[in-house]
Design an enzyme around this catalytic site. Structure first.
Site, PDB file in Angstrom:
ATOM      1  N   HIS A 128       3.078  -1.803 -44.004  1.00 10.85           N
ATOM      2  CA  HIS A 128       2.312  -1.146 -45.077  1.00 10.85           C
ATOM      3  C   HIS A 128       1.125  -0.375 -44.481  1.00 10.85           C
ATOM      4  O   HIS A 128       0.803   0.729 -44.898  1.00 10.85           O
ATOM      5  CB  HIS A 128       1.744  -2.188 -46.047  1.00 10.85           C
ATOM      6  CG  HIS A 128       2.775  -2.914 -46.853  1.00 10.85           C
ATOM      7  ND1 HIS A 128       3.024  -4.255 -46.690  1.00 10.85           N
ATOM      8  CD2 HIS A 128       3.603  -2.489 -47.834  1.00 10.85           C
ATOM      9  CE1 HIS A 128       3.965  -4.633 -47.549  1.00 10.85           C
ATOM     10  NE2 HIS A 128       4.341  -3.582 -48.246  1.00 10.85           N
ATOM     11  N   GLN A 135      11.750  -4.336 -61.851  1.00 12.96           N
ATOM     12  CA  GLN A 135      12.704  -4.075 -60.762  1.00 12.96           C
ATOM     13  C   GLN A 135      13.348  -5.365 -60.240  1.00 12.96           C
ATOM     14  O   GLN A 135      14.113  -5.317 -59.292  1.00 12.96           O
ATOM     15  CB  GLN A 135      12.057  -3.269 -59.641  1.00 12.96           C
ATOM     16  CG  GLN A 135      10.997  -3.989 -58.829  1.00 12.96           C
ATOM     17  CD  GLN A 135      10.246  -3.024 -57.920  1.00 12.96           C
ATOM     18  OE1 GLN A 135       9.419  -2.228 -58.367  1.00 12.96           O
ATOM     19  NE2 GLN A 135      10.534  -3.072 -56.631  1.00 12.96           N
ATOM     20  N   GLN A 179      15.560   3.749 -51.669  1.00 11.27           N
ATOM     21  CA  GLN A 179      14.434   3.877 -52.594  1.00 11.27           C
ATOM     22  C   GLN A 179      13.717   5.210 -52.387  1.00 11.27           C
ATOM     23  O   GLN A 179      13.429   5.943 -53.340  1.00 11.27           O
ATOM     24  CB  GLN A 179      13.464   2.717 -52.395  1.00 11.27           C
ATOM     25  CG  GLN A 179      12.133   2.910 -53.085  1.00 11.27           C
ATOM     26  CD  GLN A 179      11.262   1.669 -53.051  1.00 11.27           C
ATOM     27  OE1 GLN A 179      11.456   0.758 -53.840  1.00 11.27           O
ATOM     28  NE2 GLN A 179      10.285   1.624 -52.162  1.00 11.27           N
ATOM     29  N   SER A 198       8.972  -7.095 -43.467  1.00  4.15           N
ATOM     30  CA  SER A 198       9.162  -7.172 -44.915  1.00  4.15           C
ATOM     31  C   SER A 198       8.357  -8.348 -45.427  1.00  4.15           C
ATOM     32  O   SER A 198       8.268  -9.388 -44.761  1.00  4.15           O
ATOM     33  CB  SER A 198      10.649  -7.400 -45.220  1.00  4.15           C
ATOM     34  OG  SER A 198      10.795  -7.881 -46.545  1.00  4.15           O
TER      35      SER A 198
HETATM   36  O1  PAF Z   1       8.753  -0.746 -52.167  1.00  2.69           O
HETATM   37  C1  PAF Z   1       8.045  -1.401 -52.963  1.00  2.69           C
HETATM   38  O2  PAF Z   1       7.190  -2.194 -52.574  1.00  2.69           O
HETATM   39  C2  PAF Z   1       8.261  -1.231 -54.459  1.00  2.69           C
HETATM   40  O3  PAF Z   1       9.610  -1.013 -54.760  1.00  2.69           O
HETATM   41  C3  PAF Z   1       7.377  -0.131 -55.078  1.00  2.69           C
HETATM   42  C4  PAF Z   1       7.705   1.234 -54.517  1.00  2.69           C
HETATM   43  C5  PAF Z   1       5.913  -0.451 -54.819  1.00  2.69           C
HETATM   44  C6  PAF Z   1       7.591  -0.083 -56.594  1.00  2.69           C
HETATM   45  O4  PAF Z   1       7.271  -1.285 -57.196  1.00  2.69           O
END
Ligand code: PAF
Length: 278
Positions: A28, A55, A151, A183
């Site tokens: 991140h 999600q 994504q 992750s």
């Molecule tokens: O990749 C992620 O952490 C999530 O799918 C996101 C893009 C923040 C959407 O909730």
């Protein structure tokens, strides 16, 4: 958030955005650095932390998803993030459950295979929340990790189709020294599973090496090789191994240099994904 964003825009400050679900790791933080590069020293880099319920399917890990807000905020401060957006469920989905929240964003093509096939409601939740976050943060640039290749491709399609004036940047996957893609879900792994989890990156490297040696390889041959490694050498269970064209995600029948590989593997209930261009 919108008020702050509008003020920055009036001052002609660029806004770079990194949407996350928190429990931040070096991957991140590398996205934060990319966002900073995009908007420059005087621009604003915003991170959102929101574990988005729409999600997750009912049987997935929403309630146990790892969280550590205090640590996340410290990491953001140290990484030079200008603001962290922490929306509440009631701000994002007012009236959900009582029948008054009823608008979703659905991408119908890029999202249909791979993760979309294994997790049928997942991308509807992702596109909906990302569209909503974009409307709150009003960024010029948003940065996503290549680890979630599909994504990023779905978000790019959504922005093009819905005319979001936002540049989507996809930053490289960050890996542990032994090759495991970083992750937040890696913390769920037992010590033994953590050792075995390197099988995903080992499969990618093996396919890369095979592709270097032969001009074209039938997909079935490499899927068998991957299944053999995952299920023969570890306690993992292969969910899918897919070969496709990097930009369109169209499946291919023969694998060659430049073909994209994505795979998903279950270790117990923990599902890990990885991908790379071969
Ligand atoms: O990749 C992620 O952490 C999530 O799918 C996101 C893009 C923040 C959407 O909730």
């Amino acid at each position: 958030m919108q008020r702050a964003a509008r003020t920055w825009k009036l001052g002609e400050l660029g806004i770079g955005f990194v949407p996350t679900m928190g429990y931040l790791h070096a991957g991140h933080l590398s996205l934060v650095q990319v966002a900073r590069k995009e908007v420059g020293a005087i621009g604003r880099v915003i991170v959102s932390i929101y574990v988005n319920p729409t999600q997750f399917a009912a049987h997935e890990d929403l309630s146990t998803y790892p969280r550590d807000l205090r640590r996340d905020l410290r990491l953001c401060r140290e990484a030079g993030v200008d603001a962290v957006f922490l929306p509440s469920d009631s701000a994002m989905y007012p009236g959900k459950g009582e029948g008054s929240y009823s608008t979703y964003v659905v991408e119908e093509k890029v999202s249909s295979g791979l993760e979309g096939a294994s997790r049928p409601t997942h991308f509807r939740g992702v596109t909906t929340i990302v569209a909503k976050l974009f409307n709150c943060v009003l960024p010029e640039v948003a940065v996503f990790g290549a680890k979630d290749w599909q994504q990023a491709s779905v978000i790019r399609r959504m922005c093009a189709d819905l005319n979001f004036p936002i540049k989507i940047v996809v930053a490289p996957t960050h890996r542990e020294p032994d090759g495991l893609a970083m992750s937040s879900r890696n913390v769920y792994l037992t010590a033994q599973q953590r050792l075995e989890a390197t099988v995903l990156s080992r499969c990618i490297r093996e396919c890369q090496s095979q592709v270097r040696q032969s001009r074209e390889i039938p997909v079935g041959q490499l899927v068998d090789l991957i299944r053999g490694k995952v299920e023969g050498e570890t306690s993992g269970k292969l969910d899918y191994a897919a070969f496709f064209e990097s930009n369109t995600l169209e499946p291919v029948e023969r694998v060659k240099k430049g073909t994209h590989l994505a795979l998903a593997v279950f270790f117990g209930k923990v599902r890990l994904i990885d991908n790379a261009r071969l």
